[in-house]
Design an enzyme around this catalytic site. Structure first.
Site, PDB file in Angstrom:
ATOM      1  N   CYS A  72       0.806  -1.225   0.000  1.00  0.00           N
ATOM      2  CA  CYS A  72       0.000   0.000   0.000  1.00  0.00           C
ATOM      3  C   CYS A  72       0.837   1.272   0.000  1.00  0.00           C
ATOM      4  O   CYS A  72       0.288   2.370   0.006  1.00  0.00           O
ATOM      5  CB  CYS A  72      -0.963  -0.013   1.184  1.00  0.00           C
ATOM      6  SG  CYS A  72      -2.083  -1.424   1.133  1.00  0.00           S
ATOM      7  N   HIS A  79      -1.890   8.305   6.047  1.00  0.00           N
ATOM      8  CA  HIS A  79      -2.251   6.988   5.509  1.00  0.00           C
ATOM      9  C   HIS A  79      -3.642   6.608   6.012  1.00  0.00           C
ATOM     10  O   HIS A  79      -4.469   6.127   5.246  1.00  0.00           O
ATOM     11  CB  HIS A  79      -1.208   5.963   5.933  1.00  0.00           C
ATOM     12  CG  HIS A  79      -1.326   4.643   5.254  1.00  0.00           C
ATOM     13  ND1 HIS A  79      -1.309   4.504   3.879  1.00  0.00           N
ATOM     14  CD2 HIS A  79      -1.451   3.383   5.752  1.00  0.00           C
ATOM     15  CE1 HIS A  79      -1.418   3.228   3.560  1.00  0.00           C
ATOM     16  NE2 HIS A  79      -1.514   2.525   4.674  1.00  0.00           N
ATOM     17  N   GLU A 103       0.489   5.258  13.407  1.00  0.00           N
ATOM     18  CA  GLU A 103       0.764   6.455  12.616  1.00  0.00           C
ATOM     19  C   GLU A 103       0.631   7.713  13.463  1.00  0.00           C
ATOM     20  O   GLU A 103       1.480   8.621  13.395  1.00  0.00           O
ATOM     21  CB  GLU A 103      -0.190   6.531  11.429  1.00  0.00           C
ATOM     22  CG  GLU A 103       0.044   7.747  10.551  1.00  0.00           C
ATOM     23  CD  GLU A 103      -0.854   7.786   9.321  1.00  0.00           C
ATOM     24  OE1 GLU A 103      -0.536   8.554   8.399  1.00  0.00           O
ATOM     25  OE2 GLU A 103      -1.863   7.044   9.288  1.00  0.00           O
ATOM     26  N   LYS A 151      -9.081   8.443   2.818  1.00  0.00           N
ATOM     27  CA  LYS A 151      -9.608   7.086   2.649  1.00  0.00           C
ATOM     28  C   LYS A 151     -11.032   6.959   3.172  1.00  0.00           C
ATOM     29  O   LYS A 151     -11.752   6.029   2.783  1.00  0.00           O
ATOM     30  CB  LYS A 151      -8.695   6.068   3.345  1.00  0.00           C
ATOM     31  CG  LYS A 151      -7.362   5.843   2.638  1.00  0.00           C
ATOM     32  CD  LYS A 151      -6.559   4.750   3.318  1.00  0.00           C
ATOM     33  CE  LYS A 151      -5.254   4.452   2.582  1.00  0.00           C
ATOM     34  NZ  LYS A 151      -4.253   5.504   2.763  1.00  0.00           N
ATOM     35  N   HIS A 163      -9.687   2.474   0.613  1.00  0.00           N
ATOM     36  CA  HIS A 163      -8.257   2.151   0.564  1.00  0.00           C
ATOM     37  C   HIS A 163      -7.959   1.521  -0.783  1.00  0.00           C
ATOM     38  O   HIS A 163      -8.357   0.377  -1.047  1.00  0.00           O
ATOM     39  CB  HIS A 163      -7.903   1.210   1.704  1.00  0.00           C
ATOM     40  CG  HIS A 163      -6.428   1.032   1.898  1.00  0.00           C
ATOM     41  ND1 HIS A 163      -5.492   1.503   1.012  1.00  0.00           N
ATOM     42  CD2 HIS A 163      -5.723   0.422   2.892  1.00  0.00           C
ATOM     43  CE1 HIS A 163      -4.289   1.202   1.443  1.00  0.00           C
ATOM     44  NE2 HIS A 163      -4.391   0.552   2.588  1.00  0.00           N
ATOM     45  N   PHE A 180       2.090  -3.558   3.859  1.00  0.00           N
ATOM     46  CA  PHE A 180       2.442  -4.850   4.454  1.00  0.00           C
ATOM     47  C   PHE A 180       3.922  -5.126   4.211  1.00  0.00           C
ATOM     48  O   PHE A 180       4.481  -4.761   3.178  1.00  0.00           O
ATOM     49  CB  PHE A 180       1.603  -5.969   3.838  1.00  0.00           C
ATOM     50  CG  PHE A 180       0.179  -6.015   4.320  1.00  0.00           C
ATOM     51  CD1 PHE A 180      -0.256  -5.234   5.372  1.00  0.00           C
ATOM     52  CD2 PHE A 180      -0.733  -6.869   3.721  1.00  0.00           C
ATOM     53  CE1 PHE A 180      -1.572  -5.290   5.812  1.00  0.00           C
ATOM     54  CE2 PHE A 180      -2.047  -6.935   4.144  1.00  0.00           C
ATOM     55  CZ  PHE A 180      -2.474  -6.146   5.192  1.00  0.00           C
TER      56      PHE A 180
END
Length: 407
Positions: free
Chosen positions: A162, A302, A313, A331, A336, A395
């Site tokens: 991502c 994010h 975050e 998002k 996402h 990831f």
């Protein structure tokens, strides 16, 4: 660092709230989620998604597109055409050997893979398309853009889950600074809303289960967040050295001033709970841009709406930037978009800098008390933005941070 700053002269967007930068920006600023029940996901544990509405590949890309392109390529070609047109550059006259293409993509042609696998099981090998491989491999999106625009310079795809779109833009920045290119078409594209991919994320517990209220499912930084809503789309930027852009009288939307990257080296899918890797990438990006933490006016976070990511975050942002920067996560509106997320968010950050408007975080009703940040919600915030950060994580613990400044 090159003597000339790097300018953003072109921008294209395809998102769940609009095809084109203008419609996407308007939808993001409205702050209403695009999440809906998706008939193609019926019967799965999670059947909500943010998909691009009324996208006709035949009209948008070309008559043969459905035969030779997976959807992730179609979305990206559409965004790239807008970005190149917006830049004012003419591919018929540029030196193609000095034009690079760097695109982020985490998955590739998953819809093609699933469809052709069903053909194999149901009808045998003869029913499998001879174009299966070139339609599904991720690098083909960069290859198709090269053919589209006659770009014969460096050409590749980045895959950092991502963070892929942000990683691509960082790589593009380096190509320009190293004088390997004069122009780079960069960004990301993803079309991962398929039954298998959605099921995989659902099995991990990563998706929101707010199925009876899909429009409220993605709620970054909210105390009641329970996972993300999967989306699709593309964001593409055209980058060139500012001195070149000014010499041809181009409109400069913003500058890209810094890039930082790091690895958590912590877990396959979970972020470092203290956000140490995020902190390193953010610090590196600010140093690269020669910007102090206190100079940051805005962060496009994010902000996935998952419990672990938002917490990690926010700790990293709070530790390095304090609480003065206006933070948002888009998002909540567009979902996402996986490998495209960093690119879409970079494009939206450019628009924030250009318009002095910070979009709101959708569905933020009850901010998590452990998240000590100034998060914009309910309505857009009008504020001059001289320095903005867009951060992305994937990831494998892969982190990428971009810094944009006003032109």
């Amino acid at each position: 660092m090159t003597a000339s700053p790097i300018a953003v002269t072109g921008l294209g967007l395809v998102t769940a709230v609009g095809i084109g930068a203008e419609d996407s920006w308007r939808g993001v600023c409205a702050g209403r989620s695009a999440a809906r029940r998706n008939p193609e996901l019926e019967g799965l544990p999670v059947d909500i998604s943010c998909t691009v509405p009324d996208f006709d590949a035949t009209k948008r890309v070309g008559r043969r597109s459905t035969l030779v392109h997976d959807r992730f390529v179609q979305l990206t070609v559409t965004a790239a055409r807008e970005a190149v047109a917006d830049s004012g550059l003419d591919p018929k006259t540029w030196d193609g050997a000095r034009v690079g293409v760097v695109i982020g993509c985490g998955l590739g042609g998953v819809s093609t893979w699933e469809r052709q696998h069903r053909n194999l099981l149901g009808e045998g090998p003869g029913a499998v398309s001879a174009l299966l491989i070139p339609m599904l491999v991720p690098n083909m999106v960069a290859g198709h853009l090269a053919m589209e625009f006659g770009a014969t310079g460096p050409n590749f795809v980045t895959a950092t889950a991502c963070a892929s779109g942000a990683t691509a833009i960082g790589a593009a920045l380096d190509l320009l600074r190293d004088d390997r290119c004069d122009v780079v078409i960069t960004g990301g594209g993803e079309a991962g809303v398929s039954p298998l991919i959605v099921t995989g994320f659902a099995q991990m517990g990563a998706l929101s289960r707010r199925l009876d209220e899909p429009g409220a499912a993605s709620r970054p930084f909210d105390a009641d967040r329970d996972g993300f809503v999967i989306g699709e789309g593309s964001g593409v930027l055209v980058l060139e050295r500012e001195v070149d852009a000014r010499a041809r009288g181009a409109h400069i939307r913003a500058r890209i001033a810094g890039y930082g990257a790091s690895a958590d080296a912590h877990h396959m899918t979970a972020p470092d709970p203290e956000g140490a890797g995020i902190h390193r990438a953010l610090r590196a990006a600010l140093a690269d841009a020669d910007v102090a933490p206190g100079d940051v006016d805005h962060v496009n976070a994010h902000g996935t709406s998952t419990p672990l990511n938002d917490a990690a975050e926010s700790r990293a942002l709070r530790a390095l930037l304090g609480t003065e920067a206006a933070v948002t996560s888009t998002k909540g509106v567009v979902g996402h978009t996986l490998g495209a997320a960093g690119a879409i968010e970079a494009a939206l950050t450019v628009l924030t800098v250009e318009t002095s408007t910070v979009p709101p975080t959708a569905n933020l009703e009850n901010q998590d008390p452990d998240i000590d940040l100034d998060i914009v919600s309910k309505a857009p915030l009008d504020r001059r933005i001289d320095v903005a950060v867009s951060d992305s994580f994937g990831f494998g613990g892969q982190n990428a941070v971009l810094v944009f400044t006003s032109a």
